[in-house]
Enzyme design. Sequence first.
Site, PDB file in Angstrom:
ATOM      1  N   SER A 190       0.856  -1.175   0.000  1.00 29.52           N
ATOM      2  CA  SER A 190       0.000   0.000   0.000  1.00 29.52           C
ATOM      3  C   SER A 190       0.897   1.232   0.000  1.00 29.52           C
ATOM      4  O   SER A 190       1.725   1.409   0.890  1.00 29.52           O
ATOM      5  CB  SER A 190      -0.882  -0.057   1.246  1.00 29.52           C
ATOM      6  N   ASN A 230     -11.699   4.705  -5.475  1.00 23.86           N
ATOM      7  CA  ASN A 230     -11.877   6.151  -5.295  1.00 23.86           C
ATOM      8  C   ASN A 230     -12.577   6.513  -3.976  1.00 23.86           C
ATOM      9  O   ASN A 230     -12.301   7.553  -3.396  1.00 23.86           O
ATOM     10  CB  ASN A 230     -12.598   6.767  -6.495  1.00 23.86           C
ATOM     11  N   GLU A 232     -22.095  -1.057 -10.671  1.00 24.43           N
ATOM     12  CA  GLU A 232     -21.873   0.395 -10.592  1.00 24.43           C
ATOM     13  C   GLU A 232     -20.605   0.676 -11.374  1.00 24.43           C
ATOM     14  O   GLU A 232     -19.502   0.491 -10.860  1.00 24.43           O
ATOM     15  CB  GLU A 232     -21.714   0.830  -9.132  1.00 24.43           C
ATOM     16  N   CYS A 285     -16.894   8.583 -10.441  1.00 25.15           N
ATOM     17  CA  CYS A 285     -17.517   7.921 -11.597  1.00 25.15           C
ATOM     18  C   CYS A 285     -18.567   8.799 -12.270  1.00 25.15           C
ATOM     19  O   CYS A 285     -18.724   8.778 -13.474  1.00 25.15           O
ATOM     20  CB  CYS A 285     -18.144   6.617 -11.146  1.00 25.15           C
ATOM     21  N   GLU A 337     -27.842   1.649  -5.869  1.00 22.95           N
ATOM     22  CA  GLU A 337     -27.377   1.665  -4.489  1.00 22.95           C
ATOM     23  C   GLU A 337     -28.166   2.728  -3.748  1.00 22.95           C
ATOM     24  O   GLU A 337     -28.725   3.652  -4.341  1.00 22.95           O
ATOM     25  CB  GLU A 337     -25.882   1.972  -4.431  1.00 22.95           C
TER      26      GLU A 337
HETATM   27  P1  NAD Z   1     -11.486  -1.841 -11.884  1.00 29.00           P
HETATM   28  O1  NAD Z   1     -12.601  -2.281 -12.752  1.00 29.00           O
HETATM   29  O2  NAD Z   1     -10.104  -1.963 -12.392  1.00 29.00           O
HETATM   30  O3  NAD Z   1     -11.511  -2.664 -10.505  1.00 29.00           O
HETATM   31  C1  NAD Z   1     -12.640  -2.649  -9.664  1.00 29.00           C
HETATM   32  C2  NAD Z   1     -12.565  -3.826  -8.717  1.00 29.00           C
HETATM   33  O4  NAD Z   1     -12.789  -5.030  -9.438  1.00 29.00           O
HETATM   34  C3  NAD Z   1     -11.225  -4.000  -8.019  1.00 29.00           C
HETATM   35  O5  NAD Z   1     -11.453  -4.392  -6.687  1.00 29.00           O
HETATM   36  C4  NAD Z   1     -10.575  -5.130  -8.812  1.00 29.00           C
HETATM   37  O6  NAD Z   1      -9.637  -5.868  -8.058  1.00 29.00           O
HETATM   38  C5  NAD Z   1     -11.776  -5.982  -9.146  1.00 29.00           C
HETATM   39  N1  NAD Z   1     -11.642  -6.834 -10.318  1.00 29.00           N
HETATM   40  C6  NAD Z   1     -10.925  -6.612 -11.440  1.00 29.00           C
HETATM   41  N2  NAD Z   1     -11.119  -7.627 -12.317  1.00 29.00           N
HETATM   42  C7  NAD Z   1     -11.985  -8.484 -11.740  1.00 29.00           C
HETATM   43  C8  NAD Z   1     -12.597  -9.718 -12.153  1.00 29.00           C
HETATM   44  N3  NAD Z   1     -12.344 -10.253 -13.348  1.00 29.00           N
HETATM   45  N4  NAD Z   1     -13.452 -10.322 -11.309  1.00 29.00           N
HETATM   46  C9  NAD Z   1     -13.750  -9.782 -10.113  1.00 29.00           C
HETATM   47  N5  NAD Z   1     -13.196  -8.626  -9.652  1.00 29.00           N
HETATM   48  C10 NAD Z   1     -12.325  -7.989 -10.470  1.00 29.00           C
HETATM   49  O7  NAD Z   1     -11.863  -0.354 -11.460  1.00 29.00           O
HETATM   50  P2  NAD Z   1     -10.992   0.681 -10.617  1.00 29.00           P
HETATM   51  O8  NAD Z   1      -9.895   1.137 -11.507  1.00 29.00           O
HETATM   52  O9  NAD Z   1     -10.703   0.119  -9.291  1.00 29.00           O
HETATM   53  O10 NAD Z   1     -12.039   1.882 -10.399  1.00 29.00           O
HETATM   54  C11 NAD Z   1     -12.275   2.858 -11.356  1.00 29.00           C
HETATM   55  C12 NAD Z   1     -13.541   2.537 -12.124  1.00 29.00           C
HETATM   56  O11 NAD Z   1     -14.629   2.364 -11.230  1.00 29.00           O
HETATM   57  C13 NAD Z   1     -13.948   3.687 -13.045  1.00 29.00           C
HETATM   58  O12 NAD Z   1     -14.373   3.165 -14.272  1.00 29.00           O
HETATM   59  C14 NAD Z   1     -15.113   4.324 -12.297  1.00 29.00           C
HETATM   60  O13 NAD Z   1     -16.002   5.016 -13.105  1.00 29.00           O
HETATM   61  C15 NAD Z   1     -15.738   3.141 -11.641  1.00 29.00           C
HETATM   62  N6  NAD Z   1     -16.540   3.556 -10.491  1.00 29.00           N
HETATM   63  C16 NAD Z   1     -17.908   3.469 -10.580  1.00 29.00           C
HETATM   64  C17 NAD Z   1     -18.704   3.901  -9.518  1.00 29.00           C
HETATM   65  C18 NAD Z   1     -20.203   3.851  -9.595  1.00 29.00           C
HETATM   66  O14 NAD Z   1     -20.827   3.900  -8.552  1.00 29.00           O
HETATM   67  N7  NAD Z   1     -20.804   3.741 -10.761  1.00 29.00           N
HETATM   68  C19 NAD Z   1     -18.111   4.396  -8.356  1.00 29.00           C
HETATM   69  C20 NAD Z   1     -16.711   4.448  -8.305  1.00 29.00           C
HETATM   70  C21 NAD Z   1     -15.936   4.021  -9.376  1.00 29.00           C
END
Ligand code: NAD
Length: 699
Positions: A238, A365, A462, A496, A673
Amino acid sequence: MPKVGMEPMRRKALVDAALRVIGDHGSLAVTMSDIARQAGVSPALAHHYFGSKEQLLIETIRSLLRQLRNDTVTALAAARTPRARLSAVIRVSFHADQFAPDTVAAWLAFYAEAQRSEETRRFLVIYARRLRSNLLADLKVLLPADAAERIAEGAAAMIDGLYIRQSLKSAPIGIEASIALTEDYLNALLATASLSPEGEGTTTSNHPRTNDMKAQPKASHFIDGEYAEDTDGTVIESLYPATGEVIARLHAATPAIVERAIAAAKRAQPEWAAMSPMARGRILKRAADIMRERNRALSELETLDTGKPIQETVVADPTSGADAFEFFGGIAPAGLNGSQIPLGQDFAYTKRVPLGVCVGIGAWNYPQQIACWKAAPALVCGNAMVFKPSENTPLGALKIAEILHEAGLPKGLFNVIQGDRDTGPLLVNHPDVAKVSLTGSVPTGRRVAAAAAGNLKHVTMELGGKSPLIVFDDADLDSAVGGAMLGNFYSTGQVCSNGTRVFVQKAIKAEFLKRLKVRTEAMLIGDPMDEATQVGPMVSWAQREKVISYIEKGKAEGATLIAGGGIPNNVSGEGYYVQPTVFADVTDDMSIAREEIFGPVMSVLDFDAEDEVITRANASEFGLSGGVFTADLTRAHRVVDRLEAGTLWINTYNLCPVEIPFGGSKQSGFGRENSLAALEHYSELKTVYVGMGPVVAPY
Ligand code: NAD
């Protein structure tokens, strides 16, 4: 204008050349032109990319540090015991890439440079701290703290000393000899410490694993009401985004940990579901109170985890999590009621029943908020949850688990396990899991939804967005500028629902941009722990690189840069900072107008007419949010009615209290949510038909 695609290669060529030239001639004798010539890049272009020789040197040190860190993480992951991890750190320090005579000479030149350059000095201090803390983390498992600290200091100094010897190119000491010397030195010190006359030391110590890392949790996972560890899991470091410093070291969940967490949840859930909603709600409300009492400490942890400024985290992170616990705790007794359906003399009734074991997967985030927004409705409906935070921000969710249990949550109902994209599928594919709620990007959403469809799990998605914010020429201009800034720069743009496509009606474009520029350039960028700071770093180096590459694309594709556009010059060290950036004259086809950047980059687009702007706003695969600023409320309602998005704002932007549903449409996801709506996504209806008379059968 440089072409997109060539720039990263040329930058790398310049960094590689800097390493060679400085290794040969030292940093003082070398000019930017010397380096550019070696790299085969024109000196003008080198200046364009880096501004000065010093900045190029800084980038060169950064690339060495990045390489070291990546190698260290890989080596630590493969080592199974504390002693093996110490050897791994030593081996990486003397890795052929770093310990090559030229690279070593460049390191030495950087030390010389550090005598006059504050920024170079900062980087070398970061490196020194990292080496020491990597050694100390495992020494403290083997020895009492004071002995561990002495030896960590000594071993780190020994490694530095060997670098100086190696730089004497005519008589380099060599890799294997350096490793052997350091190992011998360490063994001797470990033996002495374990035989100290005070009898305090022992190499087979039972010392609890303590650590001087700022935010080291007791263990990586929280399962069945207590912390749990399995050091066989891949190491997750971290890093504090403001400095790049390692603040905790954890392990990703092994399959055994995943099984333990799901089994604990499955065991605990039936008894929890049998409690009254009121009793469940009471525990959540107690958790809300504890979170508010500890808001400061939780906010500081959130700032360390994400780099977001403390002025934001104290008002937006744990507080929003506490709101979710309070809201769902409070509505539990009424929100889960069923209905009675009269059918003549017969009748039917419905019950809202839990789904069972739910999995929550978080983005980086809003780590604490996301954990609470998923845990609160899941638990209040009578489910158990296994939550996996993002590998970038592993810390906050563990505190949420601690607090829920302190508030009286029976063990096994909220479990936290660490891991990344390889761990997530173990949860999503598990046959005992009934539901998956993901917050993440669209590509991850597609993968998770596809996997969950395999055995028809419930799913909430989400996902990302590229939301439109439309400013009509009758809008209150200062409010619209403020809304656009909040909707692009809060949390350094890592939100997001951000309104990253700001459509401004042509008549007010010039004035809008003028006010926006002044206010954007006045934003305070800096140390996230300073209450005055308004803009912190990006969450990770990778995210910073991604955002910078989009800024470069914006410039190359012809958008007009109004503010920002690079790295702030008031922050130094290895923080992942990017300036809040505004582009004007953006057109619908530019990359910065089509793709989610997830950073502080605002695109301003012009428009003439209402119909036109609605069509253009909807021409996106995403459909998370949107907003409109206008004094004409009839128009405001007409426009939001036609915008294709899950959450919309009129004359404000990005406010998401837990009372309102939040979620997306189109590729931005499905399910909601918060609000009463979330209860429907963590429970299902059971219908009971009650026959009140004799059964009449035709046969
Ligand atoms: P990410 O998709 O890279 O990862 C999200 C989570 O999914 C992480 O915990 C990751 O370890 C996990 N993950 C990745 N691949 C997986 C798989 N194959 N199976 C299960 N879990 C898996 O996203 P990020 O970079 O952590 O976050 C940024 C993204 O999240 C942006 O696109 C943002 O818009 C979105 N976001 C959406 C919301 C919403 O409420 N709509 C809120 C916050 C962030």
